[in-house]
Design an enzyme around this catalytic site. Structure first.
Site, PDB file in Angstrom:
ATOM      1  N   ARG A   1       0.316  13.634 -14.461  1.00 57.49           N
ATOM      2  CA  ARG A   1       1.606  13.379 -13.797  1.00 57.49           C
ATOM      3  C   ARG A   1       2.277  14.731 -13.671  1.00 57.49           C
ATOM      4  NH1 ARG A   1       6.173   8.809 -14.824  1.00 57.49           N
ATOM      5  NH2 ARG A   1       4.641   7.730 -13.565  1.00 57.49           N
TER       6      ARG A   1
ATOM      7  N   HIS B   1       2.025   8.354  -5.461  1.00 52.83           N
ATOM      8  CA  HIS B   1       1.903   7.570  -6.703  1.00 52.83           C
ATOM      9  C   HIS B   1       0.877   6.453  -6.451  1.00 52.83           C
ATOM     10  CE1 HIS B   1       2.780   6.187 -10.586  1.00 52.83           C
ATOM     11  NE2 HIS B   1       4.010   5.749 -10.464  1.00 52.83           N
TER      12      HIS B   1
ATOM     13  N   GLN C   1       0.586   3.223  -8.683  1.00 52.87           N
ATOM     14  CA  GLN C   1       1.684   2.295  -8.429  1.00 52.87           C
ATOM     15  C   GLN C   1       1.384   1.461  -7.182  1.00 52.87           C
ATOM     16  OE1 GLN C   1       4.761   1.933 -10.276  1.00 52.87           O
ATOM     17  NE2 GLN C   1       4.703   0.078  -9.041  1.00 52.87           N
TER      18      GLN C   1
ATOM     19  N   ASP D   1      13.411   1.858  -4.719  1.00 53.11           N
ATOM     20  CA  ASP D   1      13.081   2.800  -5.800  1.00 53.11           C
ATOM     21  C   ASP D   1      14.376   3.541  -6.135  1.00 53.11           C
ATOM     22  OD1 ASP D   1      11.782   4.491  -7.595  1.00 53.11           O
ATOM     23  OD2 ASP D   1      10.701   5.640  -6.064  1.00 53.11           O
TER      24      ASP D   1
ATOM     25  N   CYS E   1       9.340  -0.246  -8.434  1.00 53.05           N
ATOM     26  CA  CYS E   1       8.335   0.285  -9.358  1.00 53.05           C
ATOM     27  C   CYS E   1       8.890   0.459 -10.769  1.00 53.05           C
ATOM     28  CB  CYS E   1       7.779   1.589  -8.819  1.00 53.05           C
ATOM     29  SG  CYS E   1       9.029   2.888  -8.645  1.00 53.05           S
TER      30      CYS E   1
ATOM     31  N   ARG F   1       0.367  -2.992 -13.411  1.00 53.21           N
ATOM     32  CA  ARG F   1      -0.093  -1.611 -13.513  1.00 53.21           C
ATOM     33  C   ARG F   1      -1.372  -1.526 -14.351  1.00 53.21           C
ATOM     34  NH1 ARG F   1       3.297   2.641 -12.609  1.00 53.21           N
ATOM     35  NH2 ARG F   1       1.309   3.723 -12.871  1.00 53.21           N
TER      36      ARG F   1
HETATM   37  N1   CP Z   1       6.639   3.064 -12.194  1.00 48.82           N
HETATM   38  C1   CP Z   1       6.280   4.057 -13.027  1.00 48.82           C
HETATM   39  O1   CP Z   1       5.457   4.903 -12.699  1.00 48.82           O
HETATM   40  O2   CP Z   1       6.897   4.009 -14.238  1.00 48.82           O
HETATM   41  P1   CP Z   1       6.847   5.149 -15.357  1.00 48.82           P
HETATM   42  O3   CP Z   1       7.539   6.352 -14.777  1.00 48.82           O
HETATM   43  O4   CP Z   1       7.564   4.565 -16.529  1.00 48.82           O
HETATM   44  O5   CP Z   1       5.413   5.454 -15.669  1.00 48.82           O
HETATM   45  N1  NVA Z   2      10.154   8.030  -7.191  1.00 48.22           N
HETATM   46  C1  NVA Z   2      10.278   7.966  -8.625  1.00 48.22           C
HETATM   47  C2  NVA Z   2       9.288   7.010  -9.180  1.00 48.22           C
HETATM   48  C3  NVA Z   2       9.360   6.817 -10.668  1.00 48.22           C
HETATM   49  C4  NVA Z   2       8.257   5.954 -11.197  1.00 48.22           C
HETATM   50  C5  NVA Z   2      10.072   9.360  -9.207  1.00 48.22           C
HETATM   51  O1  NVA Z   2       9.232  10.114  -8.705  1.00 48.22           O
HETATM   52  O2  NVA Z   2      10.764   9.708 -10.164  1.00 48.22           O
END
Ligand code: CP
Ligand code: NVA
Length: 303
Positions: free
Chosen positions: A98, A125, A128, A217, A257, A285
């Site tokens: 990530r 993502h 997701q 989101d 999400c 997930r």
């Molecule tokens: N939706 C999602 O990716 O959640 P987290 O940031 O908690 O992993």
């Molecule tokens: N768009 C958000 C998603 C979090 C799961 C981010 O990137 O922070």
């Protein structure tokens, strides 16, 4: 060549179908493709769902997850990313990360001879999006000809959702504030992937009208915290509320999400109301991650 999952479009439509089919199979049907092997999970940002679902997916596939924060490695400080990745690829059958900058994932994939998986970047993502597709298929029994609406900026989650829905033949409607949308080239790209139709609008009511699913989101993604005040202003009128949901198709679902901010991008009435499937979406997930990893590791299960 090693297969990686940095974006949904690393998969063909048929491969997305294969992953979603694996996701609904019992855990035992996937076997133990990791069988005692490791999976390195590298995080530059916080996570609840992604970390937990990926760790459990690795365990369910017979492997051992190793959670690591970027600062422990000192990427490009203590040592070059490429050296770290080559070492990790010798210990593990899978690497996942990530990251803030998507190009970090591309650099990882370029030198890794084991699959690299995107657990969220500024661009995409995909894990997701696979869970979102799984959740909508549970709700509608198929995405072909269904209308999927997005209300918010065209961000990492929107982009991957658009790709997976296009590959599965859905109609796409994105309502984005001025200055936070995608360009014509992006509309054409989604069209070419197989979307029934693609509409970008600045009017949420136009996007959600007749939609089978409405996605929202956070307005402030991780790394954009400095823009909070200006985004709040620019996104005025984009809160998903009951009035907006009233224009959707019968049986339409609300999706997010998570994490969600009640009273900002969605009202509590909607996210905690009967149309919301956000908890199911979050739970999905795990099967989605398990299926994606199994697919990358070469698992295929006859129907
Ligand atoms: N939706 C999602 O990716 O959640 P987290 O940031 O908690 O992993
Ligand atoms: N768009 C958000 C998603 C979090 C799961 C981010 O990137 O922070």
């Amino acid at each position: 060549m090693t297969a990686h999952l940095l974006e949904i479009t690393d998969l063909s439509a048929g491969e997305v179908r294969a992953v979603l089919d694996l996701a609904v199979r019992p855990i035992e049907a996937l076997g133990r493709p990791l069988d005692g092997a490791g999976a390195a999970l590298l995080f530059e940002k916080p996570s609840l769902r992604t970390r937990q679902s990926m760790e459990m997916a690795v365990v369910q596939l017979g492997g051992h997850p190793v959670y690591t924060r970027r600062e422990e490695i000192g990427i490009d400080e203590r040592e070059p990313l490429e050296d770290a990745v080559r070492i990790l690829a010798g210990f593990h059958r899978l690497l996942a990360a990530r990251v803030f900058d998507h190009t970090v994932l591309e650099r990882m994939a370029a030198v890794s001879d084991v699959p690299v998986v995107n657990m969220l970047s500024d661009r995409a993502h995909p894990l997701q999006a696979l869970a979102d597709a799984l959740t909508m298929e549970e709700a509608f029994g198929g995405l072909v000809g269904r209308t999927v609406a997005w209300v918010g900026d065209y961000n990492n989650v929107a982009r991957s959702l658009g790709e997976v829905c296009a590959l599965l033949g859905a109609h796409l409607r994105f309502a984005c504030p001025v200055g936070f949308d995608a360009d014509e080239a992006e509309r054409e790209r989604l069209d070419l992937l197989g979307a029934g139709s693609v509409v970008f609008t600045h009017r949420p009511a136009e996007a959600v009208g007749g939609a089978d699913a409405v996605h929202a989101d956070t307005w402030v993604s991780m790394g954009q915290e400095d823009e909070q005040a200006s985004r709040r202003q620019a996104f005025e009128g984009f809160t998903v509320d009951e009035a907006m949901m009233a224009g959707t198709a019968p049986g339409a679902v609300f999706m997010h999400c998570l994490p969600a901010y009640r009273g900002i991008e969605v009202t509590a009435e909607v996210i905690d109301g009967p149309r919301s499937v956000v908890i199911r979406q979050g739970h999905n997930r795990l099967p989605a991650a398990r299926a994606a990893l199994a697919f990358l590791l070469g698992v295929s299960v006859p129907p």
